[in-house]
Design a protein around this motif. Sequence first.
Motif, mmCIF file in Angstrom:
data_model
loop_
_atom_site.group_PDB
_atom_site.id
_atom_site.type_symbol
_atom_site.label_atom_id
_atom_site.label_comp_id
_atom_site.label_asym_id
_atom_site.label_seq_id
_atom_site.Cartn_x
_atom_site.Cartn_y
_atom_site.Cartn_z
ATOM 1 N N ILE A 84 0.842 -1.202 0.000
ATOM 2 C CA ILE A 84 0.000 0.000 0.000
ATOM 3 C C ILE A 84 0.877 1.251 0.000
ATOM 4 N N GLY A 85 1.948 1.209 0.746
ATOM 5 C CA GLY A 85 2.940 2.282 0.679
ATOM 6 C C GLY A 85 2.735 3.438 1.628
ATOM 7 N N ARG A 86 1.735 3.397 2.463
ATOM 8 C CA ARG A 86 1.500 4.459 3.456
ATOM 9 C C ARG A 86 0.633 3.871 4.557
ATOM 10 N N PRO A 87 0.664 4.449 5.755
ATOM 11 C CA PRO A 87 -0.131 3.900 6.858
ATOM 12 C C PRO A 87 -1.619 3.845 6.502
ATOM 13 N N ALA A 88 -2.255 2.742 6.851
ATOM 14 C CA ALA A 88 -3.682 2.551 6.565
ATOM 15 C C ALA A 88 -4.418 2.201 7.848
ATOM 16 N N VAL A 89 -5.698 2.585 7.909
ATOM 17 C CA VAL A 89 -6.560 2.220 9.031
ATOM 18 C C VAL A 89 -7.005 0.780 8.849
ATOM 19 N N LEU A 90 -6.757 -0.063 9.861
ATOM 20 C CA LEU A 90 -7.161 -1.457 9.812
ATOM 21 C C LEU A 90 -8.615 -1.595 10.244
ATOM 22 N N ILE A 91 -9.401 -2.355 9.454
ATOM 23 C CA ILE A 91 -10.818 -2.554 9.740
ATOM 24 C C ILE A 91 -11.065 -4.061 9.793
ATOM 25 N N PRO A 92 -10.950 -4.681 10.982
ATOM 26 C CA PRO A 92 -11.173 -6.128 11.084
ATOM 27 C C PRO A 92 -12.647 -6.476 10.967
ATOM 28 N N THR A 93 -12.930 -7.616 10.310
ATOM 29 C CA THR A 93 -14.312 -8.048 10.152
ATOM 30 C C THR A 93 -14.609 -9.330 10.918
ATOM 31 N N ASP A 94 -13.635 -9.874 11.642
ATOM 32 C CA ASP A 94 -13.859 -11.088 12.420
ATOM 33 C C ASP A 94 -13.016 -11.038 13.685
ATOM 34 N N GLU A 95 -13.333 -11.941 14.633
ATOM 35 C CA GLU A 95 -12.628 -11.956 15.905
ATOM 36 C C GLU A 95 -11.147 -12.280 15.735
ATOM 37 N N GLU A 96 -10.834 -13.209 14.806
ATOM 38 C CA GLU A 96 -9.443 -13.575 14.597
ATOM 39 C C GLU A 96 -8.599 -12.351 14.254
ATOM 40 N N ALA A 97 -9.124 -11.517 13.352
ATOM 41 C CA ALA A 97 -8.399 -10.320 12.949
ATOM 42 C C ALA A 97 -8.302 -9.311 14.094
ATOM 43 N N ALA A 98 -9.412 -9.104 14.812
ATOM 44 C CA ALA A 98 -9.409 -8.136 15.909
ATOM 45 C C ALA A 98 -8.438 -8.540 17.009
ATOM 46 N N VAL A 99 -8.412 -9.826 17.341
ATOM 47 C CA VAL A 99 -7.517 -10.318 18.388
ATOM 48 C C VAL A 99 -6.067 -10.238 17.934
ATOM 49 N N LEU A 100 -5.796 -10.617 16.693
ATOM 50 C CA LEU A 100 -4.424 -10.560 16.186
ATOM 51 C C LEU A 100 -3.880 -9.141 16.246
ATOM 52 N N ILE A 101 -4.681 -8.172 15.821
ATOM 53 C CA ILE A 101 -4.230 -6.777 15.826
ATOM 54 C C ILE A 101 -3.941 -6.322 17.254
ATOM 55 N N ALA A 102 -4.822 -6.660 18.188
ATOM 56 C CA ALA A 102 -4.626 -6.237 19.579
ATOM 57 C C ALA A 102 -3.393 -6.868 20.195
ATOM 58 N N GLU A 103 -3.146 -8.134 19.889
ATOM 59 C CA GLU A 103 -2.036 -8.848 20.513
ATOM 60 C C GLU A 103 -0.696 -8.594 19.837
ATOM 61 N N HIS A 104 -0.702 -7.868 18.717
ATOM 62 C CA HIS A 104 0.554 -7.573 18.011
ATOM 63 C C HIS A 104 0.603 -6.096 17.635
ATOM 64 N N GLN A 105 0.217 -5.254 18.595
ATOM 65 C CA GLN A 105 0.182 -3.816 18.348
ATOM 66 C C GLN A 105 1.565 -3.243 18.076
ATOM 67 N N THR A 106 2.570 -3.769 18.748
ATOM 68 C CA THR A 106 3.920 -3.235 18.563
ATOM 69 C C THR A 106 4.409 -3.476 17.148
ATOM 70 N N GLU A 107 4.253 -4.716 16.647
ATOM 71 C CA GLU A 107 4.723 -5.032 15.305
ATOM 72 C C GLU A 107 3.948 -4.289 14.232
ATOM 73 N N LEU A 108 2.629 -4.122 14.437
ATOM 74 C CA LEU A 108 1.777 -3.534 13.407
ATOM 75 C C LEU A 108 1.689 -2.014 13.496
ATOM 76 N N GLY A 109 2.106 -1.455 14.626
ATOM 77 C CA GLY A 109 1.891 -0.025 14.862
ATOM 78 C C GLY A 109 2.633 0.892 13.924
ATOM 79 N N GLY A 110 3.736 0.438 13.345
ATOM 80 C CA GLY A 110 4.497 1.312 12.456
ATOM 81 C C GLY A 110 3.853 1.520 11.100
#
Length: 411
Positions: A84-110
Motif C-alpha cells: 500500500i505504501g502508506r499507513p492505513a486504518v485497519l478494519i477487522p471483520t472477524d474476531e481472529e483479525a481483531a484479536v491478532l491486531i490487539a495482541e501484536h500492536q507493537t509489530e503492526l503499529g508502524g
Amino acid sequence: MPLDADRGVPGLIVKFGDYPLHHGGVGAIRSLGRLGVPMYAITEDRYTPAALSRHLRRAFVWPTTGTEEPARLVEGLLRIGRRIGRPAVLIPTDEEAAVLIAEHQTELGGGFLFPRVDAGLPRRLASKQGLHELCVEHGIPSPKAAFPESYDEIEEFAAKARFPLVAKNREAFVRRARPAVNGTTRITSRERLLGLAREWGAHPGVILQEYLPREEAEDWIVHAYFDAHSVPLAMFTGVKVRSWPPHAGMTAHAYVVDNPELADLATRFIKQIGFSGVIDLDLRFDRRDGQYKLLDFNPRMGAQFRLFESESGIDVVRAMHLDLTGRAVPKGGQRAGRRYIVENIDLPALLAYRRSGYTTPHAPVRPSGTELAWLAADDLRPFFTMLARFVRPGAKHLYQLWRAGHRGATK
C-alpha cells in the motif's frame, strides 16, 4: 455538510477465513470509499463481492483459514502494508483479525492505524467464558452459565439443570477447527445433553447457558465507536427482527430504535473495562425480569453496521477513520426508523419466523429508509456477484435453506 475525511489515509479490510459472501466488508468499502478514502481489502479470490466493488482500489488475494500461526498472519499484513505504501486504518471483520491486531500492536503499529487497547481484552471479550466473567465482575446482566471441564461435571450439572438450555462453543475461534456444537444449540432434556456430551471429549469446550424463551424476549443490538478514553463518539441501538439461522445467527433484518437505557448500559460497561474501538453487541431483553442480558461482544465492526447512521452521516467505520486520523467526529442523533435487510438470508429467515409466530413489538409501521446489504445503485457488481455465488448449485441450495429454517422454527 460533507464529512472531512482524510483522503490521504487508506482503509484496509482485514478478514481471515473462508467466507466470501460478507456484506459487512462491502459496506465498509462503500462507506469510506464514498468519502474519497482509498480502500483496500483482503479477499479469498478475485471474484468475491468485495473484490469487485467500484469503491475498492485493490484486492489483496490471500486465502486463509484463521488457524495460521500469528507470526505468519502478522508478516502477511506487514507485506500488504508495504505494498500500500502508506499507513492505513485497519478494519477487522472477524474476531481472529481483531484479536491478532490487539495482541501484536507493537509489530503492526508502524505501518497501520488502529485503536490501542489492552492486548488481552479483545480475546477475552470474544470468549463466551471471558465475557461472562467480565459481566459478573462489573455487574452487567447476562444469562446464567456453567463451564463444565469434564463429562462428570456435565452429569452433575444435568441432574439439577432446568431445561431447555443452550449450548455454545466456549471460545470464538473453534469454528475454524472442530467445534463441539454448530452454533447456538437448544437442548430440551437431560438425556439429549448427556448424549451430545459423550461426543465432546475429555475437555468439553462448551458453555451451558440459561435459555431465554423467545416468546418472553426481544433481541437488541448496539453498535458504537469509543475513543482512546473509552468515550463514545458514535452510539447506536436497534432491534433485530430476524436472524439466520433463526433466533441464533447473523442479522437478516433489523430496525433502528432509540433506547437510551441500553446505550447507557453499553457506555458504562465499556468505560469499566477500558475498551477502545468499534463494538457490536447482541443483547436479549428478558421481559420476565426487565433486564437487558449481554449475549455476545464482538470487538470489531459488525456485518450489519450500515443499519446505523447519524443525522450528520456518521457510522462506526467513519467515526473510527475520522478519529484515528485526527479529525473531529460530528455529533448527531441516530436516524430513527431505518431498516436493514440482508437480501440473500432474509427470505428463508422470514419463512422460518412466520412459522414460529415470532414478532417484535418495536418494528416501525413505516420505515424512514431502507439500507440493503448488497444492492446499491452506485455499486452494482457486488450484488450480482453475490447472486452468482449464492445460488450455486441453484434451487437446491435455496430449498435447503428453507428446510433448515423450517426445522429450526418447529423445534
